[in-house]
Design a protein around this motif. Sequence first.
Motif, PDB file in Angstrom:
ATOM      1  N   VAL A  57       0.851  -1.183   0.000  1.00  0.00           N
ATOM      2  CA  VAL A  57       0.000   0.000   0.000  1.00  0.00           C
ATOM      3  C   VAL A  57       0.892   1.240   0.000  1.00  0.00           C
ATOM      4  CG1 VAL A  57      -1.819   1.251   1.163  1.00  0.00           C
ATOM      5  CG2 VAL A  57      -1.782  -1.228   1.242  1.00  0.00           C
ATOM      6  N   GLY A 290     -16.441  10.533   2.635  1.00  0.00           N
ATOM      7  CA  GLY A 290     -16.176   9.814   3.872  1.00  0.00           C
ATOM      8  C   GLY A 290     -17.201   8.723   4.129  1.00  0.00           C
ATOM      9  N   ILE A 293     -16.721   5.799   1.749  1.00  0.00           N
ATOM     10  CA  ILE A 293     -15.618   4.926   2.162  1.00  0.00           C
ATOM     11  C   ILE A 293     -16.056   4.035   3.311  1.00  0.00           C
ATOM     12  CG2 ILE A 293     -13.273   4.837   3.068  1.00  0.00           C
ATOM     13  CD1 ILE A 293     -12.754   7.519   1.823  1.00  0.00           C
ATOM     14  N   VAL A 297     -15.906   0.080   3.143  1.00  0.00           N
ATOM     15  CA  VAL A 297     -15.009  -0.661   4.022  1.00  0.00           C
ATOM     16  C   VAL A 297     -15.798  -1.585   4.940  1.00  0.00           C
ATOM     17  CG1 VAL A 297     -13.379  -0.406   5.898  1.00  0.00           C
ATOM     18  CG2 VAL A 297     -13.188   1.052   3.932  1.00  0.00           C
TER      19      VAL A 297
ATOM     20  N   LEU B  39      -4.392   7.094  10.319  1.00  0.00           N
ATOM     21  CA  LEU B  39      -4.108   8.330   9.581  1.00  0.00           C
ATOM     22  C   LEU B  39      -4.846   9.506  10.201  1.00  0.00           C
ATOM     23  CD1 LEU B  39      -4.382   7.163   5.867  1.00  0.00           C
ATOM     24  CD2 LEU B  39      -2.336   7.486   7.198  1.00  0.00           C
ATOM     25  N   PHE B  88     -11.121  -3.709  13.089  1.00  0.00           N
ATOM     26  CA  PHE B  88     -10.222  -3.577  11.942  1.00  0.00           C
ATOM     27  C   PHE B  88      -8.819  -4.107  12.197  1.00  0.00           C
ATOM     28  CE2 PHE B  88     -13.637  -1.106  10.433  1.00  0.00           C
ATOM     29  CZ  PHE B  88     -13.511  -1.104   9.064  1.00  0.00           C
ATOM     30  N   LEU B  94      -5.076  -1.972   3.480  1.00  0.00           N
ATOM     31  CA  LEU B  94      -5.815  -1.034   2.640  1.00  0.00           C
ATOM     32  C   LEU B  94      -7.116  -0.603   3.321  1.00  0.00           C
ATOM     33  CD1 LEU B  94      -5.834   0.373  -0.101  1.00  0.00           C
ATOM     34  CD2 LEU B  94      -7.058  -1.571  -1.021  1.00  0.00           C
ATOM     35  N   ASP B  95      -7.797  -1.557   3.971  1.00  0.00           N
ATOM     36  CA  ASP B  95      -9.041  -1.225   4.662  1.00  0.00           C
ATOM     37  C   ASP B  95      -8.784  -0.246   5.804  1.00  0.00           C
ATOM     38  OD1 ASP B  95     -10.393  -2.886   3.003  1.00  0.00           O
ATOM     39  OD2 ASP B  95     -10.366  -4.592   4.354  1.00  0.00           O
ATOM     40  N   GLN B  96      -7.706  -0.508   6.566  1.00  0.00           N
ATOM     41  CA  GLN B  96      -7.390   0.372   7.695  1.00  0.00           C
ATOM     42  C   GLN B  96      -7.054   1.774   7.203  1.00  0.00           C
ATOM     43  OE1 GLN B  96      -4.236  -1.479   9.833  1.00  0.00           O
ATOM     44  NE2 GLN B  96      -5.436  -3.264  10.401  1.00  0.00           N
ATOM     45  N   VAL B  97      -6.269   1.840   6.123  1.00  0.00           N
ATOM     46  CA  VAL B  97      -5.885   3.137   5.564  1.00  0.00           C
ATOM     47  C   VAL B  97      -7.127   3.909   5.153  1.00  0.00           C
ATOM     48  CG1 VAL B  97      -4.825   4.212   3.559  1.00  0.00           C
ATOM     49  CG2 VAL B  97      -3.574   2.490   4.838  1.00  0.00           C
ATOM     50  N   LEU B  98      -8.029   3.235   4.451  1.00  0.00           N
ATOM     51  CA  LEU B  98      -9.199   3.946   3.946  1.00  0.00           C
ATOM     52  C   LEU B  98     -10.167   4.300   5.068  1.00  0.00           C
ATOM     53  CD1 LEU B  98      -9.676   2.241   0.532  1.00  0.00           C
ATOM     54  CD2 LEU B  98      -9.164   4.623   0.982  1.00  0.00           C
ATOM     55  N   LEU B  99     -10.309   3.414   6.052  1.00  0.00           N
ATOM     56  CA  LEU B  99     -11.168   3.734   7.188  1.00  0.00           C
ATOM     57  C   LEU B  99     -10.691   5.012   7.862  1.00  0.00           C
ATOM     58  CD1 LEU B  99     -13.315   2.856   9.415  1.00  0.00           C
ATOM     59  CD2 LEU B  99     -11.333   2.061  10.669  1.00  0.00           C
ATOM     60  N   PHE B 101      -8.687   7.272   6.671  1.00  0.00           N
ATOM     61  CA  PHE B 101      -8.790   8.407   5.734  1.00  0.00           C
ATOM     62  C   PHE B 101     -10.221   8.964   5.764  1.00  0.00           C
ATOM     63  CE2 PHE B 101      -9.528   9.907   1.267  1.00  0.00           C
ATOM     64  CZ  PHE B 101      -8.729  11.035   1.348  1.00  0.00           C
ATOM     65  N   ALA B 102     -11.203   8.063   5.810  1.00  0.00           N
ATOM     66  CA  ALA B 102     -12.599   8.507   5.894  1.00  0.00           C
ATOM     67  C   ALA B 102     -12.825   9.308   7.169  1.00  0.00           C
ATOM     68  CB  ALA B 102     -13.543   7.307   5.858  1.00  0.00           C
ATOM     69  N   ILE B 104     -10.653  11.189   8.689  1.00  0.00           N
ATOM     70  CA  ILE B 104     -10.112  12.539   8.462  1.00  0.00           C
ATOM     71  C   ILE B 104     -11.161  13.394   7.771  1.00  0.00           C
ATOM     72  CG2 ILE B 104      -8.403  13.907   7.214  1.00  0.00           C
ATOM     73  CD1 ILE B 104      -6.450  11.726   7.472  1.00  0.00           C
TER      74      ILE B 104
END
Lengths: 313, 290
Positions: A57, A290, A293, A297, B39, B88, B94-99, B101-102, B104
């Motif tokens: 990633v 948001g 996502i 997820v 993040l 999580f 990738l899931d953790q990053v996007l979670l 990021f959401a 933020i």
Amino acid sequence: MLVAGRRGSLLLALAALLVAALPLFASNYHLQLASTALVAAMFALSLQLVVGGAGMVSLGHAAFFGIGAYAIHLLPAGISIALTLPAAMALAAIAALAVGALSLRTRGFFFLMTTLAFGQMLFFVFHDTPLGGGKDGVFITRPALELFGLAWEIPRRQRAAAMLWINLGLLAAMYVGLALLMRTLFGRALLGIRGNEDRMRALGYDTRTVKLAAFVLAGALAGVAGHCQAMTEAFVTPEMLAWHHGAEALLMILLGGLGALHGPILGAFAYVGLGEASTLITERQRLVEGLVILAVVLALPRGLAGIGRGWRR
Amino acid sequence: MDLSGLLAQLLNGMQYGLLLFLISSGLTLIFGVMGVINLAHGSLFMIGAYAAFVITGWTGALWLALPAALIGGALFGALLERGLFRHFYRREHLDQVLLTFALILLFEEARSALLGNDFHSVQVPALLDFSVPVTPDFAYSAYRLAVLGACVLVALLMFLGLERTRLGSAVRAAAEKPEMVELLGLDARRIHMAVFALGTALAMLAGALAAPLQSVYPNMGDGFLIISFVVVVVGGVGSVAGAFWGALLIGLVDTLGKAYLPEVAGLAVYVLMAAVLLWRPSGLFAPARG
């Protein structure tokens, strides 16, 4: 990462034909929107080589996109696309080589943090130094469409259609190229690394070099996407390099499905379509993004490509 | 060279570095114990700063904002862990990053809806609004000295807590070898919640302390998040001591760079990170791993 089978490829080709035929009936606004989606698809597809291919990633991918875009600004105005496109690829590849060689000394989350930090460093270079032409971005002259002395003059009215076809052609070439690449020994080695890197190393593969090659190729292809966006919009801005932009590409990948090469293309179109639809409801784009996502997820871990099982071989 | 100028920059650098420590120690502990990347950690810093802005606006007293940030942060962190992050830990990166990021995006959107998009400044508390003479010809802001002291105090408490208490030793065991927790029969859920609450509280405290030093503005957590990543990479894997020395080093390099080499200062910390990756990819202060 699976490449679409015969039926899937046929569907993709039909979709491409449909997009190519858009200028027959769609307005200029919608042609531009389609170009936005095609560029986003190129960007997400290039990142898929790193994420879906090698299982790494990266959060610094937008930097290579932005460098590809700024290549047009850095080169003399109005020269041929036959020069700007390879230059964009080369500059993005050089940056990816430097970032990749350093970042690949780490693994997992540390790779992620390192790529994010180096990506942000490149963002600062274009945001804060005279090289980039200012933090608000600059207008650029589109590269001339000429190849081997044959020039293609486009009337202003037909520009949106011409850009659409160029973007579509490059996306199709990128997809076919990557689909073929995944069938080579290199592609197999990449998937092997994603599955179990230690085993691949025990088998005698120089895994770091394979990963670096994938990272550099992905960077060069992101440069193509950036070049195309700059050419379509005649404008470049440091925001193209910002890590939020790279995170959006990750979202497109997840939205489309991590396991399929065509996933990012579906994801990019879904993402651009959702963004456009949401402007009808609210002005708070980040809220929509948001929530989308979170929904993906939490509820759709295999992406859109995971819904239709028939797409998979 | 101008000595008192250098002294001021050294103090500034240490104070910036110690604030970075408050942020990156939480980041590195959460990462070390739960194997999850957050993040949104920079957004927690932003929330702390805005909390200080709102509370000083209401009451006129910044010192009320500090316990509020700490306690509110701990509760908020526990809530986040319980409601979201807990599910999580075993998911793909990738899931953790996007979670996160959401998160933020949602935190920033909430901030924009509640408090708008303007820049604000927060008053230095009147009690500390003076300068302390350090040498005969040099005086330094009392508030900055107080921040320095507060950060050192928090760091000391944290080291003592980690070294001397049962929960602390459980956390250390979990950070070094996550599978140890279950082997020792410890309650992993409790440890996870405590670590997440601590990390969130520290990030929000850092935000509240930093609010009077700089303006409070949208996306202010972004820069701190990325510099904290640099601290973690330079300092070493999942270790609080590494985060401490790494944060001091980055704070000093960044501040001295901006003072004496302003043309290249923005790049200095990244060059340092590149050098560390070339020389010792597992970090400067990483403990020897067996």
